[in-house]
Design a protein around this motif. Structure first.
Motif, mmCIF file in Angstrom:
data_model
loop_
_atom_site.group_PDB
_atom_site.id
_atom_site.type_symbol
_atom_site.label_atom_id
_atom_site.label_comp_id
_atom_site.label_asym_id
_atom_site.label_seq_id
_atom_site.Cartn_x
_atom_site.Cartn_y
_atom_site.Cartn_z
ATOM 1 N N LEU A 149 0.853 -1.196 0.000
ATOM 2 C CA LEU A 149 0.000 0.000 0.000
ATOM 3 C C LEU A 149 0.885 1.241 0.000
ATOM 4 O O LEU A 149 1.289 1.735 1.051
ATOM 5 N N ASP A 150 1.159 1.711 -1.198
ATOM 6 C CA ASP A 150 2.052 2.859 -1.343
ATOM 7 C C ASP A 150 1.265 4.154 -1.177
ATOM 8 O O ASP A 150 0.123 4.258 -1.631
ATOM 9 N N GLY A 151 1.913 5.122 -0.524
ATOM 10 C CA GLY A 151 1.246 6.415 -0.315
ATOM 11 C C GLY A 151 0.303 6.352 0.867
ATOM 12 O O GLY A 151 -0.689 7.085 0.929
ATOM 13 N N SER A 152 0.632 5.498 1.843
ATOM 14 C CA SER A 152 -0.333 5.230 2.908
ATOM 15 C C SER A 152 -0.667 6.463 3.751
ATOM 16 O O SER A 152 -1.712 6.509 4.384
ATOM 17 N N ILE B 258 7.093 16.963 -8.037
ATOM 18 C CA ILE B 258 8.197 16.881 -7.068
ATOM 19 C C ILE B 258 7.726 17.551 -5.784
ATOM 20 O O ILE B 258 6.906 18.483 -5.845
ATOM 21 N N ASN B 259 8.202 17.075 -4.649
ATOM 22 C CA ASN B 259 7.831 17.703 -3.379
ATOM 23 C C ASN B 259 8.687 18.960 -3.187
ATOM 24 O O ASN B 259 9.800 18.891 -2.674
ATOM 25 N N GLU B 260 8.134 20.092 -3.619
ATOM 26 C CA GLU B 260 8.913 21.331 -3.614
ATOM 27 C C GLU B 260 9.183 21.862 -2.214
ATOM 28 O O GLU B 260 10.006 22.759 -2.037
ATOM 29 N N ARG C 268 2.196 19.331 -10.266
ATOM 30 C CA ARG C 268 1.174 18.430 -9.708
ATOM 31 C C ARG C 268 1.881 17.383 -8.859
ATOM 32 O O ARG C 268 2.709 16.635 -9.360
ATOM 33 N N TYR C 269 1.566 17.357 -7.572
ATOM 34 C CA TYR C 269 2.205 16.369 -6.698
ATOM 35 C C TYR C 269 1.189 15.880 -5.678
ATOM 36 O O TYR C 269 0.737 16.633 -4.820
ATOM 37 N N ILE C 270 0.840 14.598 -5.799
ATOM 38 C CA ILE C 270 -0.161 14.015 -4.906
ATOM 39 C C ILE C 270 0.502 13.476 -3.642
ATOM 40 O O ILE C 270 -0.054 13.524 -2.559
ATOM 41 N N SER D 219 1.416 10.289 -3.601
ATOM 42 C CA SER D 219 1.276 8.835 -3.773
ATOM 43 C C SER D 219 1.953 8.558 -5.105
ATOM 44 O O SER D 219 1.457 8.978 -6.156
ATOM 45 N N MET D 220 3.080 7.862 -5.056
ATOM 46 C CA MET D 220 3.850 7.684 -6.281
ATOM 47 C C MET D 220 3.010 7.082 -7.414
ATOM 48 O O MET D 220 3.076 7.522 -8.558
ATOM 49 N N VAL D 221 2.205 6.079 -7.063
ATOM 50 C CA VAL D 221 1.402 5.414 -8.092
ATOM 51 C C VAL D 221 0.486 6.421 -8.787
ATOM 52 O O VAL D 221 0.378 6.447 -10.014
ATOM 53 N N ILE E 137 9.846 13.402 -10.025
ATOM 54 C CA ILE E 137 11.219 13.452 -9.487
ATOM 55 C C ILE E 137 11.194 13.264 -7.971
ATOM 56 O O ILE E 137 10.480 13.985 -7.263
ATOM 57 N N TYR E 138 11.929 12.293 -7.473
ATOM 58 C CA TYR E 138 12.215 12.225 -6.038
ATOM 59 C C TYR E 138 13.724 12.124 -5.910
ATOM 60 O O TYR E 138 14.296 11.050 -5.973
ATOM 61 N N PRO E 139 14.378 13.288 -5.768
ATOM 62 C CA PRO E 139 15.843 13.272 -5.794
ATOM 63 C C PRO E 139 16.437 12.960 -4.427
ATOM 64 O O PRO E 139 15.705 12.873 -3.434
ATOM 65 N N GLY F 144 17.768 9.557 -1.537
ATOM 66 C CA GLY F 144 16.363 9.769 -1.857
ATOM 67 C C GLY F 144 15.500 9.001 -0.878
ATOM 68 O O GLY F 144 15.981 8.522 0.153
ATOM 69 N N LYS F 145 14.229 8.865 -1.201
ATOM 70 C CA LYS F 145 13.315 8.198 -0.266
ATOM 71 C C LYS F 145 12.810 6.872 -0.809
ATOM 72 O O LYS F 145 12.521 5.941 -0.066
ATOM 73 N N LEU F 146 12.670 6.793 -2.118
ATOM 74 C CA LEU F 146 11.934 5.666 -2.693
ATOM 75 C C LEU F 146 12.789 4.409 -2.782
ATOM 76 O O LEU F 146 14.008 4.475 -2.958
HETATM 77 P P1 AHM Z 1 5.326 4.936 1.430
HETATM 78 O O1 AHM Z 1 5.699 3.697 0.642
HETATM 79 O O2 AHM Z 1 5.785 4.864 2.852
HETATM 80 O O3 AHM Z 1 3.878 5.264 1.291
HETATM 81 O O4 AHM Z 1 6.191 6.163 0.827
HETATM 82 C C1 AHM Z 1 6.328 6.331 -0.524
HETATM 83 C C2 AHM Z 1 5.599 7.563 -0.945
HETATM 84 C C3 AHM Z 1 5.418 7.655 -2.424
HETATM 85 O O5 AHM Z 1 4.196 7.116 -2.813
HETATM 86 C C4 AHM Z 1 5.449 9.136 -2.654
HETATM 87 O O6 AHM Z 1 5.857 9.474 -3.946
HETATM 88 C C5 AHM Z 1 6.408 9.619 -1.617
HETATM 89 O O7 AHM Z 1 6.388 8.665 -0.587
HETATM 90 C C6 AHM Z 1 6.029 10.941 -1.048
HETATM 91 O O8 AHM Z 1 6.986 11.338 -0.144
HETATM 92 P P2 AHM Z 1 7.054 12.835 0.401
HETATM 93 O O9 AHM Z 1 5.920 12.980 1.354
HETATM 94 O O10 AHM Z 1 8.389 12.921 1.072
HETATM 95 O O11 AHM Z 1 6.962 13.769 -0.769
#
Ligand code: AHM
Ligand code: MG
Length: 336
Positions: free
Chosen positions: A119-122, A212-214, A245-247, A249-251, A265-267, A275-277
């Motif tokens: 569950l990505d973007g939880s 991108i998370n600005e 546009r940045y939600i 939730s990567m998906v 972009i998630y640098p 990075g985070k991903l």
């Molecule tokens: P998660 O797997 O813990 O949900 O984190 C991944 C998510 C991605 O879906 C999304 O692109 C990113 O984390 C958003 O991170 P941030 O809040 O740092 O912009």
């Protein structure tokens, strides 16, 4: 009336593309589709039942609070893979270690490895914003009967035999590739089936969206900061300024950009140098899908699919999307 093609029918039809296929991958994909429908049912009623909130003090290995639905989705996918019998090893973003399934009887001859972000973007669940599942499938390298080892579950992204995501959004969709293009299926709740709605998906070579998370701007590398300024500049020749546009939730961000054209972009940042991903659960499967749709996926210095993984929970920077836009970001990185 137009006739519908269900995911199950499509998978069986496509099995003919692999003349020696015995239907194992097809069954594995079908199992993932079934678990996705169960997760979808719960995600959709999340606001109605007492399923939100954190599970006691349960945190994953990154120290993040796991939401109840994360746990539920994780259990559903793992159990679908365990009882489906085609998967010998599953690595989940929510589990500290990968799980061997070969001891579970039915899976003892299984040939596939699955990496999954259940569950990505939880963090978006509680606010009724789209979340997703991302999965990646590899063939085991060791022979059936041998002990599984890192060679099996730490393969580079080019070795993926299939990858996909499910987006639980205003409608629920499953998008996947087996290396022969990308196809999208929308869940028809009235019959409970994913139906082919987006055949042979292609990402536009250039779009207008940058994602991108600005908020992290001050911590971005110089090249990324300069690219963001470039996106904001006025230039009619290149259709700028672009749209941000940045939600989160990567998906969902990737799905929108796949349809409309754009770059996600998630640098690396000053506080997160990688990075985070996660490479195995997020970046590799998404990179495979986007490349198959005609796009590009890079860390800034390397094609994501060519990275030799060193650990299951490895993180990497990600620049993914329309080819011309990814190339432009890479230009800014090299010039900085
Ligand atoms: P998660 O797997 O813990 O949900 O984190 C991944 C998510 C991605 O879906 C999304 O692109 C990113 O984390 C958003 O991170 P941030 O809040 O740092 O912009
Ligand atoms: Mg994730």
């Amino acid at each position: 009336m137009k006739s519908l093609k269900t995911l199950g029918q499509f998978i069986i039809e496509k099995q003919a593309d692999f003349p020696y296929a015995k239907g194992e991958l097809s069954r594995l994909l079908r199992d993932i589709g079934i678990a996705a429908k169960i997760v979808n049912r719960e995600v959709n009623k999340a606001g109605l039942v007492d399923i939100l909130g954190t599970v006691g003090d349960s945190t994953n290995i990154f120290g993040e609070n796991q939401k109840k639905l994360d746990v539920f989705a994780d259990e559903q996918f793992i159990s679908a893979l365990k009882y489906g019998g085609e998967c010998c090893f599953v690595a989940s973003e929510e589990q500290d270690e990968g799980i061997e399934l070969i001891d579970s009887g039915i899976s003892k001859d299984a040939k596939y490895i699955v990496c999954i972000d259940p569950l990505d973007g939880s963090s978006n669940i509680e606010v009724n914003v789209s979340v997703g599942t991302i999965f990646s499938i590899y063939r085991r390298v060791t022979d059936v009967g041998e002990a599984l080892c890192e060679r099996d579950y730490l393969q580079d992204g080019l070795k993926q035999v299939a990858a996909g995501y499910i987006i639980y959004g205003s409608s629920t969709m499953l998008v996947y590739t087996t290396g022969k293009g990308v196809n999208g299926f929308t869940l028809d709740p009235s019959i409970g089936e994913f139906c082919l709605s987006h055949p042979d998906m292609k990402i536009p070579a250039v779009g207008k969206i940058y994602s991108i998370n600005e908020g992290n701007y001050s911590k971005f590398p110089q090249g990324i900061k300069r690219y963001i300024k470039y996106c904001q500049e006025e230039d009619s020749g290149t259709n700028r300024p672009y749209t941000s546009r940045y939600i989160g939730s990567m998906v969902a961000d990737i799905h929108r950009n796949l349809l409309l054209g754009g770059v996600f972009i998630y640098p690396q940042t000053a506080s997160q140098p990688q990075g985070k991903l996660r490479l195995m659960y997020e970046c590799n499967p998404i990179a495979f899908i986007i490349e198959q749709a005609g796009g590009k996926a890079s860390t800034g210095t390397q094609r994501i699919l060519e990275i030799e993984p060193i650990e299951l929970h490895q993180r990497v920077p990600a620049i993914i999307g329309s080819t011309e836009m990814v190339d432009r970001v890479l230009d800014f990185i090299t010039q900085s």
